[in-house]
Design a protein around this motif. Structure first.
Motif, mmCIF file in Angstrom:
data_model
loop_
_atom_site.group_PDB
_atom_site.id
_atom_site.type_symbol
_atom_site.label_atom_id
_atom_site.label_comp_id
_atom_site.label_asym_id
_atom_site.label_seq_id
_atom_site.Cartn_x
_atom_site.Cartn_y
_atom_site.Cartn_z
ATOM 1 N N VAL A 136 13.306 7.665 -15.413
ATOM 2 C CA VAL A 136 12.049 7.578 -14.539
ATOM 3 C C VAL A 136 10.956 7.459 -15.784
ATOM 4 C CG1 VAL A 136 11.053 9.725 -13.186
ATOM 5 C CG2 VAL A 136 13.414 9.446 -12.730
ATOM 6 N N TYR A 137 10.055 7.353 -15.124
ATOM 7 C CA TYR A 137 8.818 6.663 -15.816
ATOM 8 C C TYR A 137 7.610 7.049 -14.959
ATOM 9 C CZ TYR A 137 12.186 4.978 -19.914
ATOM 10 O OH TYR A 137 12.896 5.012 -20.727
ATOM 11 N N PRO A 138 6.004 7.229 -15.792
ATOM 12 C CA PRO A 138 5.191 6.951 -14.726
ATOM 13 C C PRO A 138 4.632 5.664 -15.125
ATOM 14 C CG PRO A 138 4.975 7.791 -17.765
ATOM 15 C CD PRO A 138 6.476 8.116 -16.807
ATOM 16 N N SER A 139 4.545 5.075 -14.007
ATOM 17 C CA SER A 139 3.723 3.725 -14.324
ATOM 18 C C SER A 139 2.558 2.971 -13.800
ATOM 19 C CB SER A 139 5.182 3.545 -12.960
ATOM 20 O OG SER A 139 6.694 3.416 -13.039
ATOM 21 N N LEU A 140 2.234 2.035 -13.950
ATOM 22 C CA LEU A 140 0.892 1.224 -14.260
ATOM 23 C C LEU A 140 1.699 -0.246 -12.984
ATOM 24 C CD1 LEU A 140 -1.504 1.216 -14.238
ATOM 25 C CD2 LEU A 140 -1.777 -0.327 -16.448
ATOM 26 N N PHE A 141 0.894 -0.087 -12.436
ATOM 27 C CA PHE A 141 0.871 -1.190 -11.503
ATOM 28 C C PHE A 141 -0.741 -1.897 -11.362
ATOM 29 C CE2 PHE A 141 4.272 1.982 -9.593
ATOM 30 C CZ PHE A 141 5.095 0.820 -9.797
ATOM 31 N N ASP A 142 -0.511 -2.514 -12.066
ATOM 32 C CA ASP A 142 -1.911 -4.139 -11.576
ATOM 33 C C ASP A 142 -1.613 -5.275 -10.637
ATOM 34 O OD1 ASP A 142 -3.615 -6.328 -11.983
ATOM 35 O OD2 ASP A 142 -2.652 -6.594 -14.226
ATOM 36 N N ILE A 143 -2.069 -4.846 -9.524
ATOM 37 C CA ILE A 143 -2.417 -5.166 -8.300
ATOM 38 C C ILE A 143 -3.627 -6.540 -8.179
ATOM 39 C CG2 ILE A 143 -0.895 -4.270 -6.966
ATOM 40 C CD1 ILE A 143 -2.943 -2.963 -5.442
ATOM 41 N N THR A 144 -4.319 -6.592 -9.105
ATOM 42 C CA THR A 144 -5.336 -7.491 -9.024
ATOM 43 C C THR A 144 -5.310 -8.830 -8.205
ATOM 44 O OG1 THR A 144 -5.258 -8.372 -11.815
ATOM 45 C CG2 THR A 144 -6.574 -6.249 -11.423
ATOM 46 N N GLN A 145 -3.829 -9.499 -8.997
ATOM 47 C CA GLN A 145 -3.553 -10.788 -8.816
ATOM 48 C C GLN A 145 -3.548 -10.475 -7.018
ATOM 49 O OE1 GLN A 145 -4.981 -12.918 -10.105
ATOM 50 N NE2 GLN A 145 -5.927 -11.611 -11.479
ATOM 51 N N VAL A 146 -2.525 -9.251 -6.394
ATOM 52 C CA VAL A 146 -2.125 -9.655 -5.302
ATOM 53 C C VAL A 146 -3.227 -9.701 -3.511
ATOM 54 C CG1 VAL A 146 -1.124 -7.363 -3.123
ATOM 55 C CG2 VAL A 146 -0.841 -8.189 -6.248
ATOM 56 N N LYS A 147 -2.610 -11.210 -2.837
ATOM 57 C CA LYS A 147 -3.749 -11.302 -2.277
ATOM 58 C C LYS A 147 -3.726 -10.624 -0.976
ATOM 59 C CE LYS A 147 -5.365 -14.576 -5.038
ATOM 60 N NZ LYS A 147 -6.390 -14.411 -5.651
ATOM 61 N N HIS A 148 -2.373 -10.587 -0.687
ATOM 62 C CA HIS A 148 -2.618 -9.553 0.805
ATOM 63 C C HIS A 148 -1.032 -8.953 0.805
ATOM 64 C CE1 HIS A 148 -0.263 -13.311 2.088
ATOM 65 N NE2 HIS A 148 0.625 -12.342 3.334
ATOM 66 N N SER A 149 -0.586 -7.840 1.854
ATOM 67 C CA SER A 149 -0.271 -6.903 1.864
ATOM 68 C C SER A 149 0.205 -6.752 2.921
ATOM 69 C CB SER A 149 0.608 -5.963 1.053
ATOM 70 O OG SER A 149 -0.317 -5.195 1.473
ATOM 71 N N THR A 150 1.901 -6.802 3.295
ATOM 72 C CA THR A 150 2.421 -6.180 4.599
ATOM 73 C C THR A 150 2.363 -4.814 4.897
ATOM 74 O OG1 THR A 150 4.983 -6.284 4.229
ATOM 75 C CG2 THR A 150 3.261 -8.564 5.148
ATOM 76 N N LYS A 151 2.352 -4.141 6.394
ATOM 77 C CA LYS A 151 2.373 -2.871 6.578
ATOM 78 C C LYS A 151 4.797 -2.534 5.918
ATOM 79 C CE LYS A 151 3.109 0.451 9.197
ATOM 80 N NZ LYS A 151 4.553 1.513 9.866
ATOM 81 N N GLU A 152 5.401 -3.563 6.282
ATOM 82 C CA GLU A 152 6.593 -3.134 5.501
ATOM 83 C C GLU A 152 6.853 -2.929 4.085
ATOM 84 O OE1 GLU A 152 11.371 -5.604 6.692
ATOM 85 O OE2 GLU A 152 8.671 -6.757 6.408
ATOM 86 N N ALA A 153 5.619 -4.371 3.445
ATOM 87 C CA ALA A 153 5.802 -4.130 1.853
ATOM 88 C C ALA A 153 5.253 -2.545 2.030
ATOM 89 C CB ALA A 153 5.691 -5.185 1.507
ATOM 90 N N ARG A 154 3.801 -2.720 2.169
ATOM 91 C CA ARG A 154 3.566 -0.813 2.112
ATOM 92 C C ARG A 154 4.649 0.187 2.105
ATOM 93 N NH1 ARG A 154 -0.734 -3.642 4.042
ATOM 94 N NH2 ARG A 154 -0.416 -1.741 5.746
ATOM 95 N N ASP A 155 5.146 0.156 3.270
ATOM 96 C CA ASP A 155 6.387 1.566 3.880
ATOM 97 C C ASP A 155 7.235 0.910 2.885
ATOM 98 O OD1 ASP A 155 4.752 2.081 6.103
ATOM 99 O OD2 ASP A 155 5.810 0.249 7.137
#
Length: 95
Positions: free
Chosen positions: A19-38
């Motif tokens: 288990v690690y603290p994690s950095l998520f770089d989402i600067t290139q994400v164009k869109h996301s769905t509710k299903e993916a976020r859930d």
């Protein structure tokens, strides 16, 4: 949704049972769905002690705010515009 599952599976394959603290770089994400976020807020957080989400644009910032406040991830989660500040915040979650 498929990309979310692949990213999570690749990360889990890499870290194993750790288990690690994690950095998520989402600067290139164009869109996301509710299903993916859930999925990311629940199953996708396996192996993550805390999440720092790196954003740059106002649209990505809005999406990250929705994820944090609506999807309510299981672990401590904050949004950052500075990678250095994100890494500093994550350091408190090292085992």
């Amino acid at each position: 949704m498929e990309k979310a599952r692949i990213c999570v599976q690749d990360r889990l394959n890499y870290i194993g049972e750790q288990v690690y603290p994690s950095l998520f770089d989402i600067t290139q994400v164009k869109h996301s769905t509710k299903e993916a976020r859930d999925y990311l807020a629940d199953e996708g957080n396996k192996g993550v002690a805390a999440s720092a989400i790196l954003v740059t644009s106002p649209m990505v910032k809005m999406a990250a705010n929705i994820y944090i406040h609506v999807n309510r991830p299981k672990n401590p989660t904050r949004m950052f515009t500075s990678k250095e500040e994100a890494v500093q915040w994550l350091s408190q979650y090292r085992a």
